[in-house]
Design a protein around this motif. Structure first.
Motif, PDB file in Angstrom:
ATOM      1  N   ASN A  38      -5.608   7.823   2.286  1.00  0.00           N
ATOM      2  CA  ASN A  38      -6.974   7.857   1.753  1.00  0.00           C
ATOM      3  C   ASN A  38      -7.855   6.813   2.437  1.00  0.00           C
ATOM      4  O   ASN A  38      -9.016   7.089   2.766  1.00  0.00           O
ATOM      5  CB  ASN A  38      -6.969   7.634   0.244  1.00  0.00           C
ATOM      6  CG  ASN A  38      -6.365   8.778  -0.527  1.00  0.00           C
ATOM      7  OD1 ASN A  38      -6.200   9.878  -0.013  1.00  0.00           O
ATOM      8  ND2 ASN A  38      -6.002   8.513  -1.770  1.00  0.00           N
ATOM      9  N   PHE A  39      -7.322   5.613   2.652  1.00  0.00           N
ATOM     10  CA  PHE A  39      -8.075   4.538   3.302  1.00  0.00           C
ATOM     11  C   PHE A  39      -8.389   4.914   4.755  1.00  0.00           C
ATOM     12  O   PHE A  39      -9.518   4.730   5.222  1.00  0.00           O
ATOM     13  CB  PHE A  39      -7.293   3.229   3.230  1.00  0.00           C
ATOM     14  CG  PHE A  39      -8.023   2.047   3.779  1.00  0.00           C
ATOM     15  CD1 PHE A  39      -9.188   1.592   3.184  1.00  0.00           C
ATOM     16  CD2 PHE A  39      -7.543   1.370   4.888  1.00  0.00           C
ATOM     17  CE1 PHE A  39      -9.871   0.490   3.693  1.00  0.00           C
ATOM     18  CE2 PHE A  39      -8.208   0.265   5.394  1.00  0.00           C
ATOM     19  CZ  PHE A  39      -9.373  -0.172   4.794  1.00  0.00           C
ATOM     20  N   GLN A  99      -2.337   5.884  -0.638  1.00  0.00           N
ATOM     21  CA  GLN A  99      -3.421   4.902  -0.527  1.00  0.00           C
ATOM     22  C   GLN A  99      -3.785   4.678   0.937  1.00  0.00           C
ATOM     23  O   GLN A  99      -4.960   4.591   1.294  1.00  0.00           O
ATOM     24  CB  GLN A  99      -3.023   3.582  -1.177  1.00  0.00           C
ATOM     25  CG  GLN A  99      -3.006   3.609  -2.678  1.00  0.00           C
ATOM     26  CD  GLN A  99      -2.426   2.330  -3.266  1.00  0.00           C
ATOM     27  OE1 GLN A  99      -1.544   1.693  -2.686  1.00  0.00           O
ATOM     28  NE2 GLN A  99      -2.926   1.952  -4.440  1.00  0.00           N
ATOM     29  N   MET A 138       0.859  -1.172   0.000  1.00  0.00           N
ATOM     30  CA  MET A 138       0.000   0.000   0.000  1.00  0.00           C
ATOM     31  C   MET A 138       0.903   1.233   0.000  1.00  0.00           C
ATOM     32  O   MET A 138       1.785   1.356   0.842  1.00  0.00           O
ATOM     33  CB  MET A 138      -0.918  -0.020   1.231  1.00  0.00           C
ATOM     34  CG  MET A 138      -1.878   1.124   1.298  1.00  0.00           C
ATOM     35  SD  MET A 138      -3.037   1.090   2.699  1.00  0.00           S
ATOM     36  CE  MET A 138      -4.122  -0.235   2.232  1.00  0.00           C
ATOM     37  N   TYR A 185      -1.221   0.686  10.071  1.00  0.00           N
ATOM     38  CA  TYR A 185      -1.278  -0.350   9.033  1.00  0.00           C
ATOM     39  C   TYR A 185      -0.146  -1.339   9.267  1.00  0.00           C
ATOM     40  O   TYR A 185       1.023  -0.965   9.308  1.00  0.00           O
ATOM     41  CB  TYR A 185      -1.155   0.268   7.643  1.00  0.00           C
ATOM     42  CG  TYR A 185      -1.226  -0.750   6.531  1.00  0.00           C
ATOM     43  CD1 TYR A 185      -2.423  -1.372   6.218  1.00  0.00           C
ATOM     44  CD2 TYR A 185      -0.094  -1.095   5.807  1.00  0.00           C
ATOM     45  CE1 TYR A 185      -2.498  -2.317   5.206  1.00  0.00           C
ATOM     46  CE2 TYR A 185      -0.159  -2.030   4.789  1.00  0.00           C
ATOM     47  CZ  TYR A 185      -1.360  -2.639   4.493  1.00  0.00           C
ATOM     48  OH  TYR A 185      -1.431  -3.569   3.493  1.00  0.00           O
ATOM     49  N   LYS A 219     -12.112   5.423   6.399  1.00  0.00           N
ATOM     50  CA  LYS A 219     -12.602   4.672   7.558  1.00  0.00           C
ATOM     51  C   LYS A 219     -13.050   5.607   8.681  1.00  0.00           C
ATOM     52  O   LYS A 219     -14.032   5.333   9.376  1.00  0.00           O
ATOM     53  CB  LYS A 219     -11.534   3.688   8.060  1.00  0.00           C
ATOM     54  CG  LYS A 219     -11.372   2.507   7.125  1.00  0.00           C
ATOM     55  CD  LYS A 219     -12.698   1.797   6.984  1.00  0.00           C
ATOM     56  CE  LYS A 219     -12.704   0.638   6.061  1.00  0.00           C
ATOM     57  NZ  LYS A 219     -14.028   0.043   5.904  1.00  0.00           N
ATOM     58  N   THR A 276     -14.361  13.275   3.385  1.00  0.00           N
ATOM     59  CA  THR A 276     -12.950  13.006   3.686  1.00  0.00           C
ATOM     60  C   THR A 276     -12.141  14.297   3.618  1.00  0.00           C
ATOM     61  O   THR A 276     -11.069  14.386   4.233  1.00  0.00           O
ATOM     62  CB  THR A 276     -12.351  11.958   2.729  1.00  0.00           C
ATOM     63  OG1 THR A 276     -12.532  12.383   1.383  1.00  0.00           O
ATOM     64  CG2 THR A 276     -12.963  10.587   2.939  1.00  0.00           C
TER      65      THR A 276
END
Length: 87
Positions: free
Chosen positions: A8-9, A5, A1, A62, A13, A30
């Motif tokens: 943004n993820f 990315q 990732m 992450y 969430k 967002t």
């Protein structure tokens, strides 16, 4: 990732979490969520996020080995101003 990315993820969430758990958060975008701090070490990433519309603070981590993200949510309990003593 990639870095972007992940960010943004994480924002997505947080955007999903807010309307389900906080009052008056329907329609939050967002774009209303900002990154306070971000770091990447090897395959792992961490971002601290916030929004001016709620007193919550989000820590998204992450785990690149497991390809999982963990989100911790903190509530602002108190804001105290402390001035150091002058010598």
């Amino acid at each position: 990732m990639t870095n972007q990315q992940f960010i943004n993820f994480a924002k997505f969430k947080v955007q999903q979490w807010l309307p389900r758990n906080a009052d008056n958060m329907d329609g939050i975008s967002t774009d209303d969520i900002f990154v306070v701090w971000y770091a990447k070490t090897l395959q792992n990433q961490k971002a601290l996020l916030g929004t001016r519309f709620a007193n919550y603070y989000f820590e998204c981590t992450y785990n690149g080995d497991k390809e999982e993200m963990y989100m911790d949510v903190y509530d602002k309990v108190q804001n105290v101003c402390i001035k150091p003593k002058k010598d």
